[in-house]
Write a protein that holds these residues in place. Sequence first.
Motif, PDB file in Angstrom:
ATOM      1  N   GLU A   8       5.645  42.372  33.849  1.00  0.00           N
ATOM      2  CA  GLU A   8       4.812  41.648  34.790  1.00  0.00           C
ATOM      3  C   GLU A   8       4.749  40.185  34.400  1.00  0.00           C
ATOM      4  OE1 GLU A   8       1.057  43.199  35.791  1.00  0.00           O
ATOM      5  OE2 GLU A   8       1.741  45.267  35.815  1.00  0.00           O
ATOM      6  N   ALA A   9       4.856  39.379  35.386  1.00  0.00           N
ATOM      7  CA  ALA A   9       4.763  37.940  35.150  1.00  0.00           C
ATOM      8  C   ALA A   9       3.293  37.567  35.039  1.00  0.00           C
ATOM      9  CB  ALA A   9       5.422  37.186  36.293  1.00  0.00           C
ATOM     10  N   PRO A  10       2.979  36.568  34.222  1.00  0.00           N
ATOM     11  CA  PRO A  10       1.585  36.143  34.130  1.00  0.00           C
ATOM     12  C   PRO A  10       1.138  35.555  35.466  1.00  0.00           C
ATOM     13  CG  PRO A  10       3.013  34.599  32.975  1.00  0.00           C
ATOM     14  CD  PRO A  10       3.858  35.772  33.394  1.00  0.00           C
ATOM     15  N   PRO A  11      -0.161  35.676  35.761  1.00  0.00           N
ATOM     16  CA  PRO A  11      -0.626  35.134  37.033  1.00  0.00           C
ATOM     17  C   PRO A  11      -0.407  33.623  37.085  1.00  0.00           C
ATOM     18  CG  PRO A  11      -2.485  35.698  35.622  1.00  0.00           C
ATOM     19  CD  PRO A  11      -1.243  36.196  34.943  1.00  0.00           C
ATOM     20  N   PRO A  12      -0.113  33.092  38.264  1.00  0.00           N
ATOM     21  CA  PRO A  12       0.129  31.651  38.359  1.00  0.00           C
ATOM     22  C   PRO A  12      -1.136  30.869  38.051  1.00  0.00           C
ATOM     23  CG  PRO A  12       0.029  32.622  40.538  1.00  0.00           C
ATOM     24  CD  PRO A  12      -0.018  33.740  39.553  1.00  0.00           C
ATOM     25  N   LYS A  13      -0.958  29.726  37.417  1.00  0.00           N
ATOM     26  CA  LYS A  13      -2.093  28.883  37.071  1.00  0.00           C
ATOM     27  C   LYS A  13      -2.551  28.121  38.302  1.00  0.00           C
ATOM     28  CE  LYS A  13      -0.811  28.140  32.282  1.00  0.00           C
ATOM     29  NZ  LYS A  13      -0.495  27.131  31.275  1.00  0.00           N
ATOM     30  N   ARG A  14      -3.849  27.985  38.420  1.00  0.00           N
ATOM     31  CA  ARG A  14      -4.400  27.208  39.529  1.00  0.00           C
ATOM     32  C   ARG A  14      -4.277  25.731  39.193  1.00  0.00           C
ATOM     33  NH1 ARG A  14     -10.224  28.852  40.915  1.00  0.00           N
ATOM     34  NH2 ARG A  14      -9.863  27.119  42.307  1.00  0.00           N
ATOM     35  N   PRO A  15      -3.883  24.929  40.158  1.00  0.00           N
ATOM     36  CA  PRO A  15      -3.779  23.499  39.876  1.00  0.00           C
ATOM     37  C   PRO A  15      -5.169  22.907  39.654  1.00  0.00           C
ATOM     38  CG  PRO A  15      -3.426  23.915  42.198  1.00  0.00           C
ATOM     39  CD  PRO A  15      -3.521  25.252  41.523  1.00  0.00           C
ATOM     40  N   ARG A  16      -5.239  21.988  38.715  1.00  0.00           N
ATOM     41  CA  ARG A  16      -6.506  21.329  38.431  1.00  0.00           C
ATOM     42  C   ARG A  16      -6.705  20.204  39.423  1.00  0.00           C
ATOM     43  NH1 ARG A  16      -7.902  20.277  32.401  1.00  0.00           N
ATOM     44  NH2 ARG A  16      -9.819  19.920  33.502  1.00  0.00           N
ATOM     45  N   LEU A  17      -7.890  20.170  40.004  1.00  0.00           N
ATOM     46  CA  LEU A  17      -8.211  19.123  40.954  1.00  0.00           C
ATOM     47  C   LEU A  17      -8.883  17.973  40.218  1.00  0.00           C
ATOM     48  CD1 LEU A  17      -9.599  21.316  43.840  1.00  0.00           C
ATOM     49  CD2 LEU A  17      -7.345  20.320  43.641  1.00  0.00           C
ATOM     50  N   PRO A  18      -8.665  16.746  40.678  1.00  0.00           N
ATOM     51  CA  PRO A  18      -9.311  15.616  40.007  1.00  0.00           C
ATOM     52  C   PRO A  18     -10.820  15.658  40.239  1.00  0.00           C
ATOM     53  CG  PRO A  18      -8.170  14.890  41.965  1.00  0.00           C
ATOM     54  CD  PRO A  18      -7.828  16.325  41.771  1.00  0.00           C
ATOM     55  N   ARG A  19     -11.535  15.179  39.241  1.00  0.00           N
ATOM     56  CA  ARG A  19     -12.992  15.124  39.352  1.00  0.00           C
ATOM     57  C   ARG A  19     -13.396  13.734  39.804  1.00  0.00           C
ATOM     58  NH1 ARG A  19     -15.657  18.349  34.353  1.00  0.00           N
ATOM     59  NH2 ARG A  19     -14.894  20.388  34.969  1.00  0.00           N
TER      60      ARG A  19
END
Length: 125
Positions: free
Chosen positions: A105-116
């Motif tokens: 199983e592939a690791p779950p995709p990372k969520r992109p970080r949004l700028p603060r």
Amino acid sequence: MKLISRLLFIPVAAAFVVFAVANRHELTLNLWPLPLEVDLPVYIALLGALAAGMAIGGSAQWISDGKWRRRARAGRREASALERQLTLVEAARETDHEAGAAPAEAPPPKRPRLPRFRLRPGGPA
């Protein structure tokens, strides 16, 4: 796009024809460093200069765009190499699956970080 270019071609061609008819008188063109003098109509001299300028400008543009054509070729080569690699990986995964091995199983995709963003008091009015 073809329709627009064809519609624009007709008035431009008509303008060139009118220009050529109005400027038929002779002009002596002296090519200074060479012992040459050429008698030709004014419209040929002017339209020839226009054509030469367009050819020189087009050549300069083609030369300056070489970097982008080179990058596009490299991108196509990279894309085809990645496609070949993908087909090999998919074929290996299918043979593992057919052999009864549990698919990794592939690791779950990372969520992109949004700028603060921070609000500052007394901002622009």
